[in-house]
Design an enzyme around this catalytic site. Sequence first.
Site, mmCIF file in Angstrom:
data_model
loop_
_atom_site.group_PDB
_atom_site.id
_atom_site.type_symbol
_atom_site.label_atom_id
_atom_site.label_comp_id
_atom_site.label_asym_id
_atom_site.label_seq_id
_atom_site.Cartn_x
_atom_site.Cartn_y
_atom_site.Cartn_z
ATOM 1 N N HIS A 58 0.802 -0.920 -0.109
ATOM 2 C CA HIS A 58 -0.632 -0.410 -0.420
ATOM 3 C C HIS A 58 0.950 1.092 -0.025
ATOM 4 O O HIS A 58 2.211 0.989 -0.176
ATOM 5 C CB HIS A 58 -1.132 -0.263 1.249
ATOM 6 C CG HIS A 58 -0.270 -0.456 2.425
ATOM 7 N ND1 HIS A 58 0.167 -0.816 2.873
ATOM 8 C CD2 HIS A 58 -0.322 0.808 3.672
ATOM 9 C CE1 HIS A 58 0.688 -0.842 4.385
ATOM 10 N NE2 HIS A 58 0.215 0.927 4.564
ATOM 11 N N HIS A 60 1.404 3.990 1.756
ATOM 12 C CA HIS A 60 1.694 4.794 2.620
ATOM 13 C C HIS A 60 3.350 4.890 2.969
ATOM 14 O O HIS A 60 4.443 3.849 2.401
ATOM 15 C CB HIS A 60 1.291 4.392 4.659
ATOM 16 C CG HIS A 60 -0.530 4.568 4.595
ATOM 17 N ND1 HIS A 60 -0.266 3.370 5.528
ATOM 18 C CD2 HIS A 60 -1.259 5.011 4.089
ATOM 19 C CE1 HIS A 60 -1.696 4.132 5.909
ATOM 20 N NE2 HIS A 60 -1.934 4.771 4.959
ATOM 21 N N ASP A 62 6.196 5.053 4.992
ATOM 22 C CA ASP A 62 6.959 3.860 5.735
ATOM 23 C C ASP A 62 6.851 2.513 4.546
ATOM 24 O O ASP A 62 7.004 1.362 5.469
ATOM 25 C CB ASP A 62 6.243 4.121 6.888
ATOM 26 C CG ASP A 62 5.388 2.871 7.760
ATOM 27 O OD1 ASP A 62 4.407 3.546 6.525
ATOM 28 O OD2 ASP A 62 4.553 3.117 8.745
ATOM 29 N N HIS A 63 6.344 2.292 3.479
ATOM 30 C CA HIS A 63 5.956 0.783 2.723
ATOM 31 C C HIS A 63 6.895 0.869 1.630
ATOM 32 O O HIS A 63 7.723 0.240 1.057
ATOM 33 C CB HIS A 63 4.788 0.549 2.757
ATOM 34 C CG HIS A 63 4.033 0.009 4.269
ATOM 35 N ND1 HIS A 63 4.061 -0.852 4.486
ATOM 36 C CD2 HIS A 63 3.174 1.253 5.351
ATOM 37 C CE1 HIS A 63 3.404 -1.139 5.638
ATOM 38 N NE2 HIS A 63 3.608 0.443 5.960
ATOM 39 N N HIS A 114 -7.284 -0.774 5.843
ATOM 40 C CA HIS A 114 -6.427 0.200 6.285
ATOM 41 C C HIS A 114 -6.110 1.698 5.239
ATOM 42 O O HIS A 114 -6.032 2.153 5.887
ATOM 43 C CB HIS A 114 -5.113 -0.560 5.755
ATOM 44 C CG HIS A 114 -4.099 0.343 6.789
ATOM 45 N ND1 HIS A 114 -3.638 0.732 8.012
ATOM 46 C CD2 HIS A 114 -3.226 0.415 5.660
ATOM 47 C CE1 HIS A 114 -2.881 1.798 7.757
ATOM 48 N NE2 HIS A 114 -2.051 1.542 7.538
ATOM 49 N N ASP A 133 0.087 -3.752 6.522
ATOM 50 C CA ASP A 133 -0.723 -2.937 7.054
ATOM 51 C C ASP A 133 -2.560 -4.236 8.043
ATOM 52 O O ASP A 133 -2.949 -2.939 8.224
ATOM 53 C CB ASP A 133 -0.464 -1.127 7.802
ATOM 54 C CG ASP A 133 0.448 -0.993 8.107
ATOM 55 O OD1 ASP A 133 1.591 -1.606 8.167
ATOM 56 O OD2 ASP A 133 0.999 -0.511 8.080
ATOM 57 N N HIS A 171 4.881 -3.955 11.209
ATOM 58 C CA HIS A 171 4.857 -3.620 12.384
ATOM 59 C C HIS A 171 5.060 -4.686 13.325
ATOM 60 O O HIS A 171 5.191 -5.578 13.169
ATOM 61 C CB HIS A 171 3.852 -1.873 12.495
ATOM 62 C CG HIS A 171 4.184 -1.668 12.017
ATOM 63 N ND1 HIS A 171 4.461 -0.476 11.440
ATOM 64 C CD2 HIS A 171 3.174 -1.141 9.938
ATOM 65 C CE1 HIS A 171 5.010 0.357 11.148
ATOM 66 N NE2 HIS A 171 3.597 -0.306 10.051
HETATM 67 ZN ZN LIG Z 1 -0.229 1.402 6.432
#
Ligand SMILES: [Zn+2]
Length: 256
Positions: A58, A60, A62-63, A114, A133, A171
């Site tokens: 996805h 985001h 941090d991905h 999410h 996530d 995570h």
């Molecule tokens: Zn995420």
Amino acid sequence: MSTSLEIVRIPVLSDNYVWLMREPQSGAVGVVDPAVAGPVLAEAEKRRWKITHILNTHHHGDHVGGNMEIKQATGCTIVGPRRDRARIPGIEVEVDDGDRYRFGEAEVFFIPGHTSGHIAYAFREQRALFCGDTIFALGCGKMFEGTPQQFWTSLSRLRALPDDMRVYCAHEYTQSNARFAVTVETDNQQLMARRASVDTARARGEATVPSLLGEEKQTNPFLRADLPGVQKAVGMVGKDPALVFAEVRHRKDVFR
Ligand SMILES: [Zn+2]
């Protein structure tokens, strides 16, 4: 032909896991959700692995934060969710629900909740599920862009995969998830035992991811919204599981 995967966990930022994997037969090397580039390139270099693919779940930051730098350094192919193509830096191969992508024969699941475009990569033969996530060990992602019905449907589809699938989420949230989970299912003995072992592992500085999908089915309250124990715990016996899921998600959002 039977294939296997070597999978390496790379901890980055405060609690992210980037997954680096190699298919020995083809030599293909994939990176799932590179939050950053440096540690990923260093790990691949150390192993003399040449990164050939990035697989994003996805959009985001941090991905996908390491996408372009890894692409520049290696010339790899960036694969990601078609429905989020505008938000995935450098996306070249767009995949969608039911697609099979030729990297260890990844099967793509469209699992909104999410985010609206979230996907998972399931490697059935190798029993590995990269779900970003969506499912966490003993938890699930926050519902930023989806509806309870969408998120519950997504979780239910992943839950239908075999118990011995390993869940490679993005995570290390397990200990705080456990602290919440035991307040929902107060008489789930398996959950109590799992919480104790998670606490022990974290006290030793060990990772708790990947977990087994089978243990998530037995102990993760977000995967159990259609079962009497969780429904009773939130006072919603017999209610629509999507609504029960939404209630559990809300309780986690305000849990301190
Ligand atoms: Zn995420």
